[in-house]
Design an enzyme around this catalytic site. Structure first.
Site, PDB file in Angstrom:
ATOM      1  N   GLU A  89       1.010  -1.077   0.029  1.00 44.85           N
ATOM      2  CA  GLU A  89      -0.237  -0.177   0.086  1.00 44.85           C
ATOM      3  C   GLU A  89       0.633   1.011   0.171  1.00 44.85           C
ATOM      4  O   GLU A  89       2.225   1.342   0.716  1.00 44.85           O
ATOM      5  CB  GLU A  89      -0.924   0.228   1.589  1.00 44.85           C
ATOM      6  N   CYS A 109       7.508  -7.680   6.343  1.00 44.91           N
ATOM      7  CA  CYS A 109       8.274  -7.360   7.546  1.00 44.91           C
ATOM      8  C   CYS A 109       8.598  -7.761   8.054  1.00 44.91           C
ATOM      9  O   CYS A 109       7.643  -8.797   9.085  1.00 44.91           O
ATOM     10  CB  CYS A 109       7.458  -5.770   8.119  1.00 44.91           C
ATOM     11  N   HIS A 211      10.616   4.737  21.129  1.00 44.52           N
ATOM     12  CA  HIS A 211       9.145   4.479  20.775  1.00 44.52           C
ATOM     13  C   HIS A 211       9.020   4.085  22.339  1.00 44.52           C
ATOM     14  O   HIS A 211       8.653   3.162  22.540  1.00 44.52           O
ATOM     15  CB  HIS A 211       8.470   2.882  20.187  1.00 44.52           C
ATOM     16  N   CYS A 329      -0.536   6.036   9.566  1.00 45.23           N
ATOM     17  CA  CYS A 329       0.214   5.003  10.398  1.00 45.23           C
ATOM     18  C   CYS A 329       0.336   4.101  10.507  1.00 45.23           C
ATOM     19  O   CYS A 329      -0.485   3.742  11.275  1.00 45.23           O
ATOM     20  CB  CYS A 329       0.849   5.674  10.697  1.00 45.23           C
TER      21      CYS A 329
HETATM   22  N1  SAH Z   1       9.990   0.101   9.685  1.00 48.19           N
HETATM   23  C1  SAH Z   1       9.594   1.865  10.075  1.00 48.19           C
HETATM   24  C2  SAH Z   1       8.822   2.007   8.941  1.00 48.19           C
HETATM   25  C3  SAH Z   1       7.297   2.090  10.185  1.00 48.19           C
HETATM   26  S1  SAH Z   1       5.635   2.401   9.876  1.00 48.19           S
HETATM   27  C4  SAH Z   1       9.882   1.689  11.204  1.00 48.19           C
HETATM   28  O1  SAH Z   1       9.677   1.499  11.871  1.00 48.19           O
HETATM   29  O2  SAH Z   1      10.189   2.743  11.349  1.00 48.19           O
HETATM   30  C5  SAH Z   1       6.353   4.599  10.719  1.00 48.19           C
HETATM   31  C6  SAH Z   1       5.880   4.012  11.625  1.00 48.19           C
HETATM   32  O3  SAH Z   1       4.758   3.960  12.134  1.00 48.19           O
HETATM   33  C7  SAH Z   1       6.959   3.586  12.912  1.00 48.19           C
HETATM   34  O4  SAH Z   1       7.495   4.602  13.512  1.00 48.19           O
HETATM   35  C8  SAH Z   1       6.262   2.973  13.349  1.00 48.19           C
HETATM   36  O5  SAH Z   1       6.441   2.112  14.572  1.00 48.19           O
HETATM   37  C9  SAH Z   1       4.253   3.531  13.789  1.00 48.19           C
HETATM   38  N2  SAH Z   1       3.593   2.126  13.710  1.00 48.19           N
HETATM   39  C10 SAH Z   1       3.563   0.933  13.209  1.00 48.19           C
HETATM   40  N3  SAH Z   1       1.881   0.531  13.996  1.00 48.19           N
HETATM   41  C11 SAH Z   1       1.847   1.437  13.979  1.00 48.19           C
HETATM   42  C12 SAH Z   1       0.231   1.931  14.801  1.00 48.19           C
HETATM   43  N4  SAH Z   1      -0.686   0.964  14.797  1.00 48.19           N
HETATM   44  N5  SAH Z   1      -0.299   3.159  14.918  1.00 48.19           N
HETATM   45  C13 SAH Z   1       1.246   4.266  15.265  1.00 48.19           C
HETATM   46  N6  SAH Z   1       1.802   3.870  14.628  1.00 48.19           N
HETATM   47  C14 SAH Z   1       1.994   3.055  14.212  1.00 48.19           C
END
Ligand code: SAH
Length: 344
Positions: A89, A109, A211, A329
């Protein structure tokens, strides 16, 4: 063979091998990358013989939108089908002063973060540089609008697919002419790859998914933290800043009663202070089948932000866009995979 993903130089070489002058390669690059041509038919200044050779030898384009869900605020989520039938997506996000596309770098992933939808099925395969770039071109062709910003925040971990990701960054800055500063790559925190990226001479914006304020909690929600400690990660971040003179944005996903206390905000500030970091707060978007995580109440989110600000940390909160299409996101997982239809 893939046409999108070849540099202008490589295209020049390809057309020469097919018996045409090199400038045809530059014209071809222009059609592919600047005008987002989706078929050779559009490439009207190329001789038909060359167009036929291209059709014969190359797959073009590499992505096809099988669904486009349009939100009230202009955001569009594309369900993108790759040539082998796999699906990822991407999201188009229009703002007043820019147009942004959020792209995927992998089908699935391998990182398996406890809260994230993408990790549920593990990793299927990496995307090629061409497949990454084509998500931008697909949105550009559909929107009939030049894309000014690209964020690597879709499905997958970009630095786990390092070579193709870097190639795509170079194509976006070079062939598409997008400023490196307008490219944002978000990583789970693969420390050695951050160092390697710092040496590439690409002044992009780096975002690191932190996080948690400490290793113990981070390891609970992000398995990668068991391989690369926070010290190792923050050292790599320091190296990035030294080499690129660019600040880092630390993303902090807020999970109710997990990492959202004022004390944890203070601990986080202590860890990040010397990095002159920006912290981007991401209130959690609920994911079904991904543990008992919840978004904190507004008051608690604000208290967390205030605490960081009091510690002189620059804080922003992720703007919520595309809510009505589930484009937020971490939610880039096609609902029908779970046997349900997307509610647009
Ligand atoms: N692999 C990369 C990109 C991931 S998506 C990374 O880990 O940074 C981008 C962001 O969205 C990341 O910070 C990820 O942790 C966050 N994310 C993942 N699941 C989410 C959710 N359910 N709600 C909000 N953010 C989320």
């Amino acid at each position: 063979m893939e046409l999108i993903g070849q540099t202008t130089g490589e295209l020049e070489q390809i057309v020469r091998e097919m018996g045409h002058p090199a400038y045809r390669g530059r014209q071809l690059a222009e059609w592919i990358y600047k005008r987002a041509a989706r078929s050779t038919e559009e490439m009207i200044n190329l001789p038909e013989a060359l167009r036929a050779q291209i059709r014969e030898r190359f797959t073009h384009p590499l992505t096809n939108a099988v669904e486009a869900l349009r939100s009230d605020d202009g955001a569009v989520k594309y369900l993108v089908e790759l040539c082998d039938g796999n699906r990822v997506e991407s999201v188009y996000l229009p703002y007043e002063d820019r147009t942004s596309v959020c792209i995927s770098t992998e089908v699935g992933c391998a990182m398996n973060c406890a809260f994230c939808a993408t990790g549920i099925g593990g990793l299927t395969r990496n995307l090629s540089a061409g497949e990454m770039v084509d998500q931008v071109l697909l949105a550009q062709a559909d929107q009939k609008q030049r894309i000014s910003h690209v964020v690597y925040m879709g499905m997958g971990e970009p630095l786990a697919n390092y070579t193709q990701t870097v190639k795509s960054l170079r194509l976006l800055t070079g062939e598409l002419g997008i400023s490196a500063r307008h490219l944002t790559l978000s990583t789970v925190g693969l420390a050695p790859a951050i160092r390697q990226l710092a040496d590439e001479g690409l002044p992009i914006t780096l975002a690191v998914s932190i996080h948690a304020p400490d290793d113990a909690l981070r390891a609970q929600i992000m398995p990668i933290a068991r391989t690369h400690s926070m010290d190792e990660l923050l050292d790599a971040c320091r190296y990035w800043i030294e080499k690129t003179h660019r600040k880092i944005t630390f993303e902090y996903l807020l999970l109710e009663n997990v990492n959202d206390s004022p004390e944890q905000a203070r601990d986080l500030a202590r860890r990040l202070k010397s990095l002159l970091a920006n912290v981007n707060i991401i209130p959690y978007n609920f994911v079904e089948g991904r543990g008992d995580f919840h978004r904190p109440k507004r008051q608690r989110i604000d208290a967390f932000k205030r605490e960081l600000e009091q510690q002189q940390i620059n804080v922003t909160e992720r703007m919520r866009r595309g809510n009505t299409i589930n484009a937020a996101c971490g939610q880039l997982r096609h609902e029908s995979e779970k046997g349900r239809k997307i509610s647009a």
